[in-house]
Design a protein around this motif. Structure first.
Motif: not given
Length: 283
Positions: A53-70, A78-87
């Motif tokens: 995010y910080a390395k690509e200041p011109d890029k915009r991103w989709p947003v995932i709203y995760q309920l029960d997200g404390a 949720g964050a770990g599985l999302m990152r795994w899928g992206a990797l």
């Protein structure tokens, strides 16, 4: 003799390692948190940004709203599985927004006419107010503070899955896509699956069913039966494979692959197939 020399060398190396001062631990920051209030209670809204995010200041991103997200709920998974899928290139990288819930039946479910449900969960029934808070407060805050690309996806499981389906049904334009994993469609005599949907165009929705059985199962099957022919959806039937307790971490990667596809041509070779009944496409 040789074995003794090797042993002495290992002991010497271990002694040097012990003699070196330990590096000072540094904080490990995974995101940001904002405290907001709704329904008379404070709650955290937790934001996990993509590594680039910080390395690509011109890029915009989709947003995932995760309920029960404390932090003490499903955020880290949720964050770990999302990152795994992206990797792996299985699904797109995204900003994760974890929405803390406090009284899940109150926040995530509509009123019920079922006497037993009202007795067991007397505070239930304010999902409409919680949804309005997401629309009027949370989403504008995220879109104003972060570089979003205009797409937003709502993800939830169990009671939160019911909230996802209800949001898709009553305010479909609030999000770009929806994922309801093992939604509690037994609520209020399966009322949500009986709601007329009409021909209004709705965004893609991912639905799943584990071994819940009973009214949860019949509610899901009824919902599938009344989906308009033009409705894009992905239904993952895992009644013989997953329990209610294992459905979220088992199926969230597939839901994200459906809602945030990458177009990678090697996914089937790697075993990343959508094992779901599909109509239309999400991306």
């Amino acid at each position: 003799m040789r074995a003794r020399l090797i042993l002495l060398a290992l002991v010497a190396v271990a002694g040097v390692a012990r003699a070196q001062p330990a590096a000072e631990p540094q904080p490990l920051t995974i995101g940001e948190s904002v405290t907001l209030e709704v329904l008379g209670a404070e709650r955290s809204v937790n934001i996990v940004l993509p590594p680039d995010y910080a390395k690509e200041p011109d890029k915009r991103w989709p947003v995932i709203y995760q309920l029960d997200g404390a932090m003490t709920q499903d955020l880290m998974m949720g964050a770990g599985l999302m990152r795994w899928g992206a990797l792996w290139g299985r699904s797109q990288d995204a900003i994760i927004v974890g929405i803390e819930t406090r009284d899940r039946q109150r926040e995530l479910l509509p009123p019920t006419g079922d006497t037993a449900e009202r007795k067991r969960w007397p505070s239930a029934g304010e999902s409409a107010m919680f949804r309005q808070w997401l629309a009027d407060t949370v989403k504008p805050m995220i879109e104003g503070r972060y570089r979003t690309d205009g797409t937003a996806f709502l993800v939830g499981e169990s009671a939160a899955g019911h909230f996802v389906v209800e949001t898709w049904a009553v305010t479909p334009g609030l999000f770009t896509g929806y994922a309801a994993i093992s939604p509690s469609l037994q609520w209020d005599g399966e009322a949500l699956s009986r709601k007329p949907l009409g021909d209004q165009k709705r965004p893609p929705i991912y639905l799943s069913l584990a071994d819940e059985g009973g009214a949860t199962e019949s509610g899901m099957l009824r919902l599938l039966g009344v989906l308009p022919h033009s409705q894009p959806y992905c239904f993952s039937d895992r009644r013989k494979e997953l329990h209610h307790a294992t459905s979220l971490h088992g199926l969230l990667p597939e839901a994200l692959q459906y809602l945030l596809p990458t177009g990678a041509d090697y996914l089937e070779e790697y075993g990343f197939t959508l094992r779901c009944e599909q109509r239309g496409g999400a991306g």
